[in-house]
Design a protein around this motif. Structure first.
Motif, PDB file in Angstrom:
ATOM      1  N   LYS A 195       0.811  -1.220   0.000  1.00 33.72           N
ATOM      2  CA  LYS A 195       0.000   0.000   0.000  1.00 33.72           C
ATOM      3  C   LYS A 195       0.845   1.271   0.000  1.00 33.72           C
ATOM      4  O   LYS A 195       0.529   2.215  -0.707  1.00 33.72           O
ATOM      5  N   PHE A 196       1.880   1.289   0.834  1.00 35.02           N
ATOM      6  CA  PHE A 196       2.550   2.565   1.047  1.00 35.02           C
ATOM      7  C   PHE A 196       3.647   2.837   0.033  1.00 35.02           C
ATOM      8  O   PHE A 196       4.826   2.754   0.332  1.00 35.02           O
ATOM      9  N   PHE A 197       3.228   3.119  -1.170  1.00 32.67           N
ATOM     10  CA  PHE A 197       4.238   3.575  -2.111  1.00 32.67           C
ATOM     11  C   PHE A 197       3.634   4.498  -3.168  1.00 32.67           C
ATOM     12  O   PHE A 197       2.469   4.406  -3.501  1.00 32.67           O
ATOM     13  N   ARG A 198       4.450   5.413  -3.624  1.00 29.49           N
ATOM     14  CA  ARG A 198       4.069   6.284  -4.732  1.00 29.49           C
ATOM     15  C   ARG A 198       4.864   5.815  -5.932  1.00 29.49           C
ATOM     16  O   ARG A 198       5.953   5.280  -5.789  1.00 29.49           O
ATOM     17  N   ASN A 256      10.939   8.801   4.580  1.00 31.96           N
ATOM     18  CA  ASN A 256       9.914   8.664   3.547  1.00 31.96           C
ATOM     19  C   ASN A 256      10.431   9.105   2.175  1.00 31.96           C
ATOM     20  O   ASN A 256      10.120   8.492   1.149  1.00 31.96           O
ATOM     21  N   ILE A 288       1.942  13.304   3.375  1.00 37.04           N
ATOM     22  CA  ILE A 288       2.671  12.373   2.499  1.00 37.04           C
ATOM     23  C   ILE A 288       2.172  10.952   2.747  1.00 37.04           C
ATOM     24  O   ILE A 288       1.938  10.184   1.827  1.00 37.04           O
ATOM     25  N   THR A 289       1.981  10.635   4.039  1.00 36.96           N
ATOM     26  CA  THR A 289       1.554   9.280   4.378  1.00 36.96           C
ATOM     27  C   THR A 289       0.157   8.990   3.825  1.00 36.96           C
ATOM     28  O   THR A 289      -0.086   7.945   3.217  1.00 36.96           O
ATOM     29  N   THR A 298       0.292   8.814   0.023  1.00 34.54           N
ATOM     30  CA  THR A 298       0.982   7.609  -0.420  1.00 34.54           C
ATOM     31  C   THR A 298       0.045   6.413  -0.332  1.00 34.54           C
ATOM     32  O   THR A 298      -0.004   5.567  -1.209  1.00 34.54           O
ATOM     33  N   TYR A 299      -0.730   6.396   0.759  1.00 42.24           N
ATOM     34  CA  TYR A 299      -1.669   5.293   0.952  1.00 42.24           C
ATOM     35  C   TYR A 299      -2.661   5.220  -0.206  1.00 42.24           C
ATOM     36  O   TYR A 299      -3.036   4.152  -0.656  1.00 42.24           O
TER      37      TYR A 299
END
Lengths: 226, 335
Positions: free
Chosen positions: A2-5, B20, B97-98, B101-102
């Motif tokens: 889930k946690f990525f761009r 991050n 950002i978090t 990003t999610y």
């Protein structure tokens, strides 16, 4: 995950692999037709019907690929070729396998009785068709090299050389068809219904060759019209 | 000492932001090298960690300066307020950002932190600690302009570079041998990219930290060092997964294309760093890839991403600013 761009999204759907796959299926369909005519000559009617179903299935799968391409090649994609040219090319390429499917069915309509030399002529016609689609497949597969070299002049010239060859083969195919038609209409002993049916086969096999020639013309338009 | 708790919190949140940046932004920049298989995952992680750190530690000063005091004139404010403001900015940027990003939004850490620092400035204005005219709008305007210019510049450079490769090499030699040479050259551009990225994006974490540390003119080296370490740890602990995932999506990028896009991005980002402009490396990279596409180098480019980027751009500034204003107000009221 889930946690990525991702920047991956900038790479859009590429239709070229599927286009080549669709072309390969057209080639396979002609190959199956060739087997079907062999089975006809040997009066292996069970096999003829099996092959018809196999061609059917192949055509269905090819249709799915066609739909996939049509559904994904949207306006927001930047492709190295014109989108309309590409879709038009696909449409004509699809006619190759569509006509194969028609013939695949037509040969099961009725059990025809004809002299052996007629089957020989059909076999010549099918070999010629096979030759056409083999060249055709190779041509479409080279789209990969075209993209890799980003359409270098040399590569484009090399690929364009396939087209006159295919057109020449299609012309030869026409001549075989004329010969076959003449032969069929002069079968004094044969059942007129048999003749009628076989004439339709010849005509539709001609459409297969024709579709391959027209598709290679659309291919040229697509490549040169960038 | 209540203020110490705030400073420690800022260090933690700052580290998270740096982490991050390493985990996502650095990883995205490096994924181009993994997608084209110019380097193995292990090589990329080592290369990226080392060069991101070098870029951050030795070349991150100017952008850090801009983020720390380029927009909000912190020297005019009481130190307590600066601590609150910078911590609020870091927290909101980290949070935003978090969240983004999610939801896989292509947002930029840079836009978040600039929006957040602007929020801090506006909050200070609302409490009459600053006048509206004291916020450095001219610098902000330049920064925003650099956000528009950088993807365009990336696209233009990538276009020219790939066109040259096309005309000079691909038209003359077999594509296989050209690609082979660029496999090695891409190692250079990947390093160049990691260095450039570190030099620009480290400021998103170190800018507010520098402000908190009572920044006067010179960024203390250890602040940049701290940011650089955070980025490197981010790459090593999470970034490799992002590199793998993104790398799989970008297999279209052959060595020549990867080289062009990376060279264009790194050059643009490094130019921005030396001008002190905090820009988004990811957006510049997207611009560069589109530039390669315009030069006829790619099978397919999805232009929808441009809309998405512009959208997330427009959302990020006000959201980050609003979050900072709220957090800052809470801190001022309760501390």
């Amino acid at each position: 995950m889930k946690f990525f761009r991702s920047v991956g999204e900038v790479f859009g759907y590429s239709p070229f692999r599927s286009l080549a796959q669709h072309a390969r299926m057209c080639g396979r369909a002609v190959g199956l037709l060739q087997h079907q005519f062999e089975a006809l000559r040997l009066e292996n009617y069970g096999e003829v019907e099996e092959l018809r179903d196999e061609i059917d299935e192949l055509e269905h799968h090819a249709d799915q690929i066609k739909e996939e391409i049509r559904g994904n090649v949207t306006k927001s994609l930047m492709l190295p070729v014109d989108r309309h040219d590409l879709l038009e090319f696909l449409k004509v390429q699809d006619d190759i396998i569509n006509n194969c499917e028609h013939v695949g069915h037509m040969v099961t309509f009725r059990r025809v009785k004809v002299p052996h030399d007629v089957w020989d002529e059909f076999s010549v016609l099918l070999s010629k068709l096979m030759e056409i689609v083999n060249h055709y497949e190779e041509m479409v597969e080279s789209i990969r090299q075209l993209i890799d070299t980003s359409f270098s002049k040399r590569e484009v010239e090399r690929v364009m050389e396939y087209i006159p060859v295919i057109e020449q083969l299609e012309h030869e195919c026409d001549l075989i068809q004329i010969g076959l038609h003449t032969r069929l209409f002069n079968l004094e002993e044969a059942n007129p219904l048999d003749i009628q049916l076989m004439v339709t086969w010849v005509a539709h096999l001609g459409y297969v060759a024709n579709a391959a020639a027209r598709a290679s013309d659309r291919f040229r338009i697509m490549i040169l019209g960038r | 000492m209540v203020i110490d708790i705030f400073i420690i919190s800022a260090a933690i949140v700052g580290f998270y932001v740096a982490w991050n940046i390493g985990a996502n932004d650095a990883a995205n920049s490096m994924a181009t090298s993994y997608g084209s298989r110019a380097l193995t995952l292990k090589q990329i992680i080592i290369l990226a960690s080392v060069l991101e750190f070098c870029g951050a530690a030795f070349f991150g000063k100017r952008v850090t300066h801009t983020v720390a005091k380029g927009i909000v004139p912190i020297e005019l404010l009481d130190h307590h307020l600066v601590v609150f403001g910078a911590l609020a900015a870091l927290l909101s940027a980290g949070l935003w950002i978090t969240i983004a990003t999610y939801y896989h939004l292509p947002i930029s850490t840079t836009h978040s932190i600039v929006g957040a620092m602007l929020g801090f400035g506006l909050a200070a204005v609302s409490q009459n600690h600053l006048s509206l005219g004291q916020i450095k709008w001219d610098v902000l305007a330049k920064v925003v302009l650099s956000w528009i210019v950088s993807p365009l510049m990336g696209a233009a450079i990538a276009f020219v570079v790939f066109m040259l490769i096309r005309v000079i090499l691909l038209n003359r030699y077999a594509s296989g041998s050209v690609e082979h040479v660029f496999r090695y050259l891409q190692v250079l551009t990947a390093s160049y990219m990691a260095f450039a990225h570190g030099s620009n994006d480290v400021a998103n974490a170190t800018g507010p930290i520098a402000a908190i540390m009572g920044y006067s003119g010179e960024v203390p080296f250890w602040v940049l060092f701290f940011g650089g370490i955070g980025i490197a740890i981010g790459i090593a602990t999470w970034g490799y997964r992002v590199i793998e995932t993104v790398g799989k999506q970008i297999t279209e990028l052959t060595y020549t294309r990867g080289f062009s896009a990376e060279f264009a991005t790194a050059t643009t980002v490094l130019a921005a760093s030396s001008l002190g402009m905090p820009i988004s490396t990811t957006h510049t990279l997207v611009g560069s890839v589109i530039g390669v596409g315009f030069a006829g180098g790619l099978a397919s480019v999805n232009l929808k991403i441009v809309q998405k980027i512009i959208f997330s751009w427009i959302v990020t500034l006000p959201v980050a600013a609003a979050m900072t204003i709220s957090l800052y107000t809470l801190m001022v009221v309760f501390a």
